[in-house]
Structures are given as structure tokens and as C-alpha cells.
Enzyme design. Structure first.
Site, PDB file in Angstrom:
ATOM      1  N   ARG A 133       0.844  -1.188   0.000  1.00  0.00           N
ATOM      2  CA  ARG A 133       0.000   0.000   0.000  1.00  0.00           C
ATOM      3  C   ARG A 133       0.883   1.244   0.000  1.00  0.00           C
ATOM      4  O   ARG A 133       1.898   1.303   0.697  1.00  0.00           O
ATOM      5  CB  ARG A 133      -0.919   0.015   1.234  1.00  0.00           C
ATOM      6  CG  ARG A 133      -2.042  -1.015   1.177  1.00  0.00           C
ATOM      7  CD  ARG A 133      -3.061  -0.657   0.118  1.00  0.00           C
ATOM      8  NE  ARG A 133      -4.164  -1.610   0.000  1.00  0.00           N
ATOM      9  CZ  ARG A 133      -4.189  -2.624  -0.842  1.00  0.00           C
ATOM     10  NH1 ARG A 133      -3.154  -2.858  -1.633  1.00  0.00           N
ATOM     11  NH2 ARG A 133      -5.249  -3.415  -0.912  1.00  0.00           N
ATOM     12  N   HIS A 159       0.490  -0.007 -10.042  1.00  0.00           N
ATOM     13  CA  HIS A 159      -0.350  -0.830  -9.161  1.00  0.00           C
ATOM     14  C   HIS A 159      -0.857  -2.049  -9.927  1.00  0.00           C
ATOM     15  O   HIS A 159      -2.049  -2.380  -9.902  1.00  0.00           O
ATOM     16  CB  HIS A 159      -1.516  -0.024  -8.593  1.00  0.00           C
ATOM     17  CG  HIS A 159      -2.040  -0.572  -7.298  1.00  0.00           C
ATOM     18  ND1 HIS A 159      -2.601   0.201  -6.317  1.00  0.00           N
ATOM     19  CD2 HIS A 159      -2.081  -1.856  -6.813  1.00  0.00           C
ATOM     20  CE1 HIS A 159      -2.981  -0.541  -5.301  1.00  0.00           C
ATOM     21  NE2 HIS A 159      -2.670  -1.798  -5.576  1.00  0.00           N
ATOM     22  N   GLU A 206      -1.921   7.773  -4.954  1.00  0.00           N
ATOM     23  CA  GLU A 206      -3.146   7.070  -5.349  1.00  0.00           C
ATOM     24  C   GLU A 206      -4.334   7.493  -4.495  1.00  0.00           C
ATOM     25  O   GLU A 206      -5.479   7.435  -4.941  1.00  0.00           O
ATOM     26  CB  GLU A 206      -2.949   5.559  -5.254  1.00  0.00           C
ATOM     27  CG  GLU A 206      -1.964   5.006  -6.264  1.00  0.00           C
ATOM     28  CD  GLU A 206      -1.747   3.518  -6.074  1.00  0.00           C
ATOM     29  OE1 GLU A 206      -2.645   2.744  -6.440  1.00  0.00           O
ATOM     30  OE2 GLU A 206      -0.677   3.117  -5.557  1.00  0.00           O
TER      31      GLU A 206
END
Length: 345
Positions: free
Chosen positions: A243, A295, A272
Site C-alpha cells: 500500500r 499498481h 493514489e
């Protein structure tokens, strides 16, 4: 389903949804509607009003990165189940899901292998300076950028869930020395796989490569920040396929510009979820010692087929009145009184 065979509507706000999963849903009396997304955009880029229109008649929703909010669920009384095609659910308001009497699930086990593969790919690409080598060749320069081995290096793994364990298995083939920082050490697993559990400071100090596989929580946000980087070797490599918020990308950029790290492999970025970091992401991506991907660690044909099917199975379970496998359920409000009208004005 629940004594009825009426067709249920399942809306998919993701690309790359395979035919076999559509056939599985059809066999269970579900009509699959695949939303048309704007070019280059995901469902996380759609305004909530657009999501409301797409989901107005949906019984089930297979979602990617859209925010599942209280205000959205409030206007979707027909929607029963939200199935993430992935395993992270920080964009899902789980309390709102419960409050509105709905179910939210994740696709546990679908993308573990491909993300673990991707982490190793980034380790090798950064260590062997593959980006720099190709850029030189493209410019007509055949000089060799000197890389470094992954073989027998010390690799620190932060977080030991399914993907972290997959990385451990792959690193054994490189005879790597593996350090692990996790809040719940499994001693039997450690002995069987030759890993050493340690605290984060020790891991940062000793590792040649630090690979992040922890969930994003208030406790893990920016776990790799300027202070953490100062504890690392200047020759170290940072890999993040988990993440974006685990790493302070601004501190990462500063360290790379000062030569405080050998290189970085990134599949996720703070930007993001935080537009304030967009310029930082662009600057990181431009650096020759950074190997970056959009991603995409979970985006293999096989991985998406697996996660599609797991999400669809969860949808069918809920719409038929059953309960998906425990590991897949992150919120189940069916056992609570539906409270979505309480306190509304």
C-alpha cells in the site's frame, strides 16, 4: 436463490472480467453488467453520482478501487453485497456496510502468487539496474551499469501474511537470509523456513532489501519515513507492492536524490489516495534508479481470473442466503437490524 430463480443483477466496475466468471454468474441466475469506464480511468476515479447511476438496480457489486461510503450505500437499498476484486479494503466503510445490512467481501487467495512474483521481479530489476541498462541501449550506449546480486542477500520482510509468505518461498531459491518483522510471529513457520523474526529497527539496519507486505493501518502509515531510511544501509533497496501509505514517498525521493539508497521498486504510491503527492510520484518515476509499475502487481491473466471468480462466488453465496468463507468476509450486517434510516434528516 432463497427459493426463487429470478435473475439478479451484478454490476462490475472493473476491466478484465473474464467470460468463464460471467458464465458462472449466469449459471447462478445472475446477469453480469460490466460498466464502461472512461479511458485510462478506474472506478476509483468515478464521482459518487456516477456510481449511484451504475448501481441503482444492482443486487451485487464487484468493485475495484471505488470508495464504498455511507452516503453511497444509503441510496442503494437493493444492493446486498459488495465484493472487492482484491484483498485491501481501506476504501470500504465497513461500519456503514454493517449499518445498512449489507455484506462486504474480499478475494482472499486470488492474487497472492502474482503479487509475490511481482515483488521478486522488482527486486531483481532494481538490483540488476535493468531500467538503466535498457535506457542506455536506447541511447546507443552499450556501457554496462554494474548491478548487485539478490543471491544470498539479507532481505527484510515487513508483514507476513499470504503475500509475505509467498515472497519467503521464492527467496529460498536465492538462498537469501530472511528477516521478518510481524506483530504475530509464527515460530514453527520461522523454523521451517529459516527466517529470523526481529524488530523493525534491526531489520532496517541489517537488510540489503526491505520489502513491504503489511496492511495499511494508522500504526503502519509511513512506517518507512525519513527516520527509518536513516537506519538503512546506503546500498539498500526498498520494495513496496503493498500500500502506498506505508512509505512516505517524499522522504523516499529525498533519500534517493542524496544517494542514501541504492534504488527503489514501487507498485504503489501515496498519490493514489492523496493528490498532494502527485508531483512526488512523478519525480520518483523519473529517477533512473526507480523501477515503477502502475499498481499492477495483481494484474496477471491468471490472477485476475482467480480474483474474479472468488468475488463472484462471494456474490452468489450472499444472494443465495449463504455466508462466504470466513476469511473473505470483512463486514456482514445481515445479522444486525437494518439501521440505515435511523438518525437521517
Amino acid at each position: 436463490m432463497s427459493g426463487s430463480t429470478r435473475t439478479r443483477k451484478v454490476v462490475v466496475t472493473q476491466r478484465f472480467f473474464d467470460t468463464a466468471t460471467c458464465e458462472f454468474l449466469a449459471a447462478h441466475h445472475c446477469e453480469t453488467i460490466i460498466a464502461e469506464l472512461p479511458p485510462g480511468k478506474g472506478d476509483g476515479d468515478l464521482p459518487e453520482t456516477a456510481l449511484q447511476d451504475l448501481l441503482a438496480d444492482a443486487d451485487g457489486w464487484i468493485v475495484g478501487h471505488a470508495h464504498v461510503t455511507d452516503s453511497l450505500l444509503r441510496v442503494l437499498p437493493r444492493l446486498q453485497v459488495i465484493a472487492r476484486r482484491g484483498v485491501g479494503y481501506e476504501r470500504v466503510d465497513v461500519e456503514a456496510v454493517r449499518r445498512h445490512g449489507k455484506v462486504a467481501t474480499i478475494a482472499v487467495g486470488g492474487n497472492d502468487a502474482c503479487v509475490a512474483d511481482h515483488a521478486l521481479a522488482l527486486m531483481l530489476a532494481v538490483a540488476h539496474r535493468l531500467r538503466e541498462g535498457q535506457a542506455r541501449l536506447g541511447a546507443g550506449d552499450w556501457s554496462i551499469p554494474m548491478g548487485t546480486d539478490l543471491y544470498r542477500k539479507t532481505v527484510g520482510i515487513v508483514g507476513l501474511g499470504r503475500i509475505g509468505r509467498g515472497v519467503v518461498q521464492r527467496l529460498r531459491g536465492f538462498e537469501a537470509h530472511i528477516l521478518v518483522c510481524t506483530p504475530t510471529p509464527d515460530e514453527a513457520y520461522g523454523r521451517a523456513n529459516g527466517i529470523r523474526y526481529t524488530d523493525l529497527d534491526t531489520l532496517l539496519h541489517e537488510s540489503d532489501i526491505v520489502s513491504l507486505h503489511a496492511p495499511l493501518t494508522p500504526e503502519t502509515r509511513f512506517i518507512i519515513n525519513a527516520a527509518a531510511i536513516e537506519k538503512m544501509k546506503p546500498s539498500a533497496i526498498v520494495i513496496n507492492t503493498a500500500r502506498g501509505g506505508l512509505v512516505d514517498d517524499r522522504a523516499l525521493l529525498a533519500a534517493l536524490e542524496l544517494g542514501r539508497l541504492r534504488g527503489v521498486g514501487l507498485d504503489v504510491f501515496v498519490s493514489e489516495s492523496d493528490p498532494y503527492y502527485r508531483d512526488v510520484s512523478s519525480a520518483l518515476i523519473a529517477l533512473p534508479q526507480v523501477v515503477a509499475t502502475p499498481h499492477s502487481g495483481a494484474s496477471t491473466v491468471e490472477g485476475l481470473d482467480r480474483t474474479n471468480l472468488i468475488a463472484a462466488q462471494s456474490i452468489v453465496d450472499v444472494l443465495s442466503g449463504a455466508t462466504p468463507a470466513t476469511a473473505r468476509v470483512v463486514a456482514d450486517g445481515r445479522t444486525l437490524p437494518n439501521q440505515h434510516n435511523k438518525g437521517e434528516t
